[in-house]
Design an enzyme around this catalytic site. Structure first.
Site, PDB file in Angstrom:
ATOM      1  N   PHE A   5      -0.844  -1.030  -4.538  1.00  0.00           N
ATOM      2  CA  PHE A   5      -1.875   0.033  -4.708  1.00  0.00           C
ATOM      3  C   PHE A   5      -1.224   1.483  -4.440  1.00  0.00           C
ATOM      4  O   PHE A   5      -0.479   1.594  -3.337  1.00  0.00           O
ATOM      5  CB  PHE A   5      -2.969   0.089  -3.451  1.00  0.00           C
ATOM      6  CG  PHE A   5      -3.750  -1.229  -3.751  1.00  0.00           C
ATOM      7  CD1 PHE A   5      -4.642  -0.995  -4.530  1.00  0.00           C
ATOM      8  CD2 PHE A   5      -3.555  -2.290  -2.865  1.00  0.00           C
ATOM      9  CE1 PHE A   5      -5.569  -2.493  -4.739  1.00  0.00           C
ATOM     10  CE2 PHE A   5      -4.317  -3.515  -2.907  1.00  0.00           C
ATOM     11  CZ  PHE A   5      -5.188  -3.384  -3.928  1.00  0.00           C
ATOM     12  N   PHE A  14       0.823  -1.068   0.038  1.00  0.00           N
ATOM     13  CA  PHE A  14      -0.104   0.143  -0.039  1.00  0.00           C
ATOM     14  C   PHE A  14       0.892   1.249  -0.176  1.00  0.00           C
ATOM     15  O   PHE A  14       1.880   1.261   0.625  1.00  0.00           O
ATOM     16  CB  PHE A  14      -0.773   0.247   1.391  1.00  0.00           C
ATOM     17  CG  PHE A  14      -1.924  -0.965   1.511  1.00  0.00           C
ATOM     18  CD1 PHE A  14      -3.166  -1.011   0.807  1.00  0.00           C
ATOM     19  CD2 PHE A  14      -1.353  -2.360   2.358  1.00  0.00           C
ATOM     20  CE1 PHE A  14      -4.119  -2.075   1.043  1.00  0.00           C
ATOM     21  CE2 PHE A  14      -2.466  -3.163   2.142  1.00  0.00           C
ATOM     22  CZ  PHE A  14      -3.752  -3.110   1.559  1.00  0.00           C
ATOM     23  N   ASP A  15       0.515   2.360  -0.734  1.00  0.00           N
ATOM     24  CA  ASP A  15       1.116   3.508  -0.532  1.00  0.00           C
ATOM     25  C   ASP A  15       0.359   4.266   0.490  1.00  0.00           C
ATOM     26  O   ASP A  15      -0.713   3.718   0.921  1.00  0.00           O
ATOM     27  CB  ASP A  15       0.603   4.403  -1.863  1.00  0.00           C
ATOM     28  CG  ASP A  15       1.003   5.901  -1.723  1.00  0.00           C
ATOM     29  OD1 ASP A  15       1.833   6.149  -0.958  1.00  0.00           O
ATOM     30  OD2 ASP A  15       0.272   6.780  -2.311  1.00  0.00           O
ATOM     31  N   GLY A  16       1.002   5.224   1.278  1.00  0.00           N
ATOM     32  CA  GLY A  16       0.234   5.976   2.476  1.00  0.00           C
ATOM     33  C   GLY A  16      -0.659   7.060   2.123  1.00  0.00           C
ATOM     34  O   GLY A  16      -1.964   6.378   2.166  1.00  0.00           O
ATOM     35  N   ASP A  72      -1.843   6.343  -5.640  1.00  0.00           N
ATOM     36  CA  ASP A  72      -2.498   7.153  -6.099  1.00  0.00           C
ATOM     37  C   ASP A  72      -1.747   7.970  -7.339  1.00  0.00           C
ATOM     38  O   ASP A  72      -2.281   8.816  -7.857  1.00  0.00           O
ATOM     39  CB  ASP A  72      -3.302   8.040  -5.219  1.00  0.00           C
ATOM     40  CG  ASP A  72      -1.991   8.818  -4.508  1.00  0.00           C
ATOM     41  OD1 ASP A  72      -2.222   9.972  -4.349  1.00  0.00           O
ATOM     42  OD2 ASP A  72      -1.123   8.302  -3.891  1.00  0.00           O
TER      43      ASP A  72
END
Length: 312
Positions: free
Chosen positions: A291, A178-180, A293
């Site tokens: 993942f 995961f990105d933060g 954004d």
């Protein structure tokens, strides 16, 4: 709410309880490579596409971007049931497709060919198939269609856009990165960064250190994954989760770690990249799905063959 036009139950797979299972919905273009067929659909129309799919219904479709992720999820189910045959907290996979049942036979046959444990195939004629996600208890939706993903996020379902790419199938256990900010966490710090630059963002983080960061669009999915992760010890877990964030560890890492602790979300490893490219670290982790954004990060991941999903 209207039922999907046609739901095919896979009788070879034990049906899960949607109230306890981690339900993942994938579109047929996310799990299989259907680019040529999709082009045919756009250029020649639905009838020609249906004819093509029926003529090739016994020819398995090549694996797509989310394929290895679904296989790894099955491995987790196997491990969970080995340690507790009565366990109901399992992954449940359903395929959501705009295909008609006639053209969908190839998708069902392809899943059987690869031994994918997909419990339901929902063939939906509506333009917006995401209206059925909540009724199926879906916790994560993966699609190759941007409108679908935006609609799902608006409905409060964790969702991400997968890009078609050649994917090397990594080995087990299931590895999720995961990105933060704007993925696990809200984009509050990103917004401060846009308005006030790095210095402003760092000051904001220091002032807010004791207050958990807001929830991002994938938090609910990550929490359910974490709950399954806790069934196993550190050594023998079939699930590994990672945080790979552009934040710097020194100035902006503390609040991120405190937030994860506050949520009770177990993360195996956290990498604070301080703005450096994520590709090299992802190449090392070899996740089944990543993942983020940021489209530049997705591109970097694709360049090293990592299956990526964009959270718009």
């Amino acid at each position: 709410m209207a039922e999907p036009e046609s739901t095919v139950i896979n009788t070879n797979v034990k049906q899960k309880d949607p109230s306890t299972a981690l339900v993942i919905a994938v579109t047929s273009r996310a799990i299989f490579t259907l680019e040529e067929e999709h082009k045919l659909y756009l250029e020649k129309g639905k009838e020609e596409y249906t004819r093509h799919q029926q003529a090739n219904q016994d020819k398995p479709l090549p694996p797509g971007t989310a394929f290895a992720f679904i296989q790894a999820v099955q491995y987790v189910n196997k491990k969970i049931l080995e340690s507790n045959p009565a366990e109901r907290d399992l992954f449940d996979i359903l395929v959501l497709s705009n295909n008609s049942p006639e053209s969908g036979v190839r998708i069902v046959n392809s899943a059987k060919h690869y031994g994918l444990e997909i419990s339901k195939f929902c063939f939906v004629s509506d333009e917006d198939s995401t209206q059925y996600l909540k009724s199926h208890g879906v916790k994560l939706f993966l699609s190759a269609d941007r409108t679908d993903v935006c609609n799902a996020l608006r409905r409060g379902v964790s969702a991400a856009l997968v890009f078609q790419q050649e994917v090397q199938a990594p080995s087990t256990p299931l590895r999720v990165v995961f990105d933060g900010d704007a993925v696990l966490f809200s984009d509050e710090t990103d917004q401060i960064f846009q308005e006030q630059g790095l210095e402003g963002a760092v000051q904001y983080e220091r002032a807010m250190e004791a207050i958990p960061i807001g929830e991002g669009p994938l938090k609910a999915f990550a929490m359910h994954l974490g709950k399954m992760r806790k069934k196993f010890g550190q050594e023998n877990s079939p699930i590994r989760t990672y945080l790979v964030t552009a934040r710097s560890g020194r100035d902006m890492g503390v609040r991120a770690i405190k937030t994860l602790r506050e949520w009770g979300l177990p993360i195996d490893e956290a990498f604070f990249m301080d703005g450096a490219p994520k590709g090299p670290i992802l190449a090392q982790i070899q996740p089944h799905i990543f993942f983020d954004d940021g489209l530049h990060n997705i591109q970097g991941a694709q360049n090293v063959g990592v299956p990526s999903a964009w959270v718009p």
